[in-house]
Design a protein around this motif. Structure first.
Motif, PDB file in Angstrom:
ATOM      1  N   ASP A   1      52.582  34.933  61.167  1.00  0.00           N
ATOM      2  CA  ASP A   1      51.619  36.010  60.929  1.00  0.00           C
ATOM      3  C   ASP A   1      50.468  35.957  61.929  1.00  0.00           C
ATOM      4  O   ASP A   1      50.042  36.996  62.447  1.00  0.00           O
ATOM      5  CB  ASP A   1      51.064  35.933  59.509  1.00  0.00           C
ATOM      6  CG  ASP A   1      52.074  36.364  58.460  1.00  0.00           C
ATOM      7  OD1 ASP A   1      53.136  36.904  58.832  1.00  0.00           O
ATOM      8  OD2 ASP A   1      51.795  36.144  57.263  1.00  0.00           O
ATOM      9  N   LYS A   2      49.971  34.768  62.218  1.00  0.00           N
ATOM     10  CA  LYS A   2      48.890  34.639  63.192  1.00  0.00           C
ATOM     11  C   LYS A   2      49.371  34.997  64.594  1.00  0.00           C
ATOM     12  O   LYS A   2      48.649  35.616  65.364  1.00  0.00           O
ATOM     13  CB  LYS A   2      48.322  33.220  63.169  1.00  0.00           C
ATOM     14  CG  LYS A   2      47.487  32.948  61.945  1.00  0.00           C
ATOM     15  CD  LYS A   2      46.956  31.539  61.934  1.00  0.00           C
ATOM     16  CE  LYS A   2      46.222  31.293  60.618  1.00  0.00           C
ATOM     17  NZ  LYS A   2      45.795  29.918  60.466  1.00  0.00           N
ATOM     18  N   LYS A   3      50.601  34.623  64.910  1.00  0.00           N
ATOM     19  CA  LYS A   3      51.163  34.916  66.230  1.00  0.00           C
ATOM     20  C   LYS A   3      51.219  36.421  66.485  1.00  0.00           C
ATOM     21  O   LYS A   3      50.933  36.884  67.592  1.00  0.00           O
ATOM     22  CB  LYS A   3      52.558  34.301  66.348  1.00  0.00           C
ATOM     23  CG  LYS A   3      53.260  34.594  67.648  1.00  0.00           C
ATOM     24  CD  LYS A   3      54.630  33.952  67.665  1.00  0.00           C
ATOM     25  CE  LYS A   3      55.399  34.296  68.932  1.00  0.00           C
ATOM     26  NZ  LYS A   3      56.745  33.703  68.923  1.00  0.00           N
TER      27      LYS A   3
ATOM     28  N   ASN B   1      49.431  38.665  64.785  1.00  0.00           N
ATOM     29  CA  ASN B   1      48.153  39.250  64.370  1.00  0.00           C
ATOM     30  C   ASN B   1      48.275  40.130  63.119  1.00  0.00           C
ATOM     31  O   ASN B   1      47.714  41.217  63.049  1.00  0.00           O
ATOM     32  CB  ASN B   1      47.528  40.046  65.528  1.00  0.00           C
ATOM     33  CG  ASN B   1      46.047  40.241  65.338  1.00  0.00           C
ATOM     34  OD1 ASN B   1      45.402  39.465  64.655  1.00  0.00           O
ATOM     35  ND2 ASN B   1      45.510  41.273  65.948  1.00  0.00           N
TER      36      ASN B   1
ATOM     37  N   ASN C   1      52.834  31.589  57.899  1.00  0.00           N
ATOM     38  CA  ASN C   1      51.429  31.687  58.278  1.00  0.00           C
ATOM     39  C   ASN C   1      51.266  31.600  59.786  1.00  0.00           C
ATOM     40  O   ASN C   1      50.473  32.340  60.375  1.00  0.00           O
ATOM     41  CB  ASN C   1      50.594  30.611  57.579  1.00  0.00           C
ATOM     42  CG  ASN C   1      50.351  30.934  56.127  1.00  0.00           C
ATOM     43  OD1 ASN C   1      50.329  32.094  55.732  1.00  0.00           O
ATOM     44  ND2 ASN C   1      50.172  29.904  55.323  1.00  0.00           N
ATOM     45  N   VAL C   2      52.018  30.706  60.419  1.00  0.00           N
ATOM     46  CA  VAL C   2      51.992  30.595  61.880  1.00  0.00           C
ATOM     47  C   VAL C   2      52.514  31.890  62.510  1.00  0.00           C
ATOM     48  O   VAL C   2      51.926  32.413  63.467  1.00  0.00           O
ATOM     49  CB  VAL C   2      52.819  29.379  62.357  1.00  0.00           C
ATOM     50  CG1 VAL C   2      53.006  29.392  63.860  1.00  0.00           C
ATOM     51  CG2 VAL C   2      52.176  28.091  61.892  1.00  0.00           C
TER      52      VAL C   2
ATOM     53  N   ASP D   1      48.007  38.416  60.010  1.00  0.00           N
ATOM     54  CA  ASP D   1      47.620  37.469  58.970  1.00  0.00           C
ATOM     55  C   ASP D   1      46.460  38.017  58.143  1.00  0.00           C
ATOM     56  O   ASP D   1      45.773  38.942  58.545  1.00  0.00           O
ATOM     57  CB  ASP D   1      47.234  36.121  59.584  1.00  0.00           C
ATOM     58  CG  ASP D   1      46.109  36.237  60.587  1.00  0.00           C
ATOM     59  OD1 ASP D   1      46.014  37.278  61.263  1.00  0.00           O
ATOM     60  OD2 ASP D   1      45.324  35.288  60.704  1.00  0.00           O
ATOM     61  N   GLU D   2      46.315  37.446  56.955  1.00  0.00           N
ATOM     62  CA  GLU D   2      45.198  37.805  56.088  1.00  0.00           C
ATOM     63  C   GLU D   2      43.983  37.041  56.547  1.00  0.00           C
ATOM     64  O   GLU D   2      44.024  35.821  56.701  1.00  0.00           O
ATOM     65  CB  GLU D   2      45.529  37.463  54.646  1.00  0.00           C
ATOM     66  CG  GLU D   2      46.712  38.223  54.120  1.00  0.00           C
ATOM     67  CD  GLU D   2      47.076  37.811  52.713  1.00  0.00           C
ATOM     68  OE1 GLU D   2      46.324  37.043  52.101  1.00  0.00           O
ATOM     69  OE2 GLU D   2      48.131  38.263  52.253  1.00  0.00           O
ATOM     70  N   GLU D   3      42.909  37.743  56.751  1.00  0.00           N
ATOM     71  CA  GLU D   3      41.716  37.087  57.265  1.00  0.00           C
ATOM     72  C   GLU D   3      40.726  36.802  56.179  1.00  0.00           C
ATOM     73  O   GLU D   3      40.665  37.274  55.155  1.00  0.00           O
ATOM     74  CB  GLU D   3      41.085  37.941  58.343  1.00  0.00           C
ATOM     75  CG  GLU D   3      42.045  38.081  59.524  1.00  0.00           C
ATOM     76  CD  GLU D   3      41.461  38.888  60.640  1.00  0.00           C
ATOM     77  OE1 GLU D   3      40.481  38.420  61.234  1.00  0.00           O
ATOM     78  OE2 GLU D   3      41.979  39.972  60.885  1.00  0.00           O
TER      79      GLU D   3
END
Length: 88
Positions: free
Chosen positions: A80-82, A84, A77-78, A86-88
């Motif tokens: 994926d956010k890094k 961009n 999850n970290v 990730d599931e929003e």
């Protein structure tokens, strides 16, 4: 999953594979080394009345595996956010 560039995609998968390699090394160490190879050495210690080597081979490796699943989900999850993605 759409990456902004091929370089970011390559970096993402590189970090993903590195994370998996680390987690698999931990799992191997706990299940194979502690539960099979080092069992006689660890049996000198006890945990809850059971020999430590026996405990690792019967329960400890399973507990560590479950913890590694949660660590993998958290770290992905970290990651994926890094990058961009990730599931929003």
């Amino acid at each position: 999953m759409a990456f902004e560039s091929k370089e970011k995609a390559k970096a993402y998968w590189s970090e993903n594979l590195r994370l998996m390699a680390i987690l698999l090394a931990v799992w191997f160490s706990v299940s194979f080394l502690f539960g099979i190879i080092l069992v006689d050495l660890l049996n000198a210690f006890t945990i809850g009345g059971a020999k430590l080597g026996f405990w690792f081979s019967q329960q400890g490796s399973i507990y560590v595996f479950v913890v590694l699943i949660f660590v993998y989900v958290w770290r992905m999850n970290v990651l994926d956010k890094k990058y961009n993605v990730d599931e929003e």
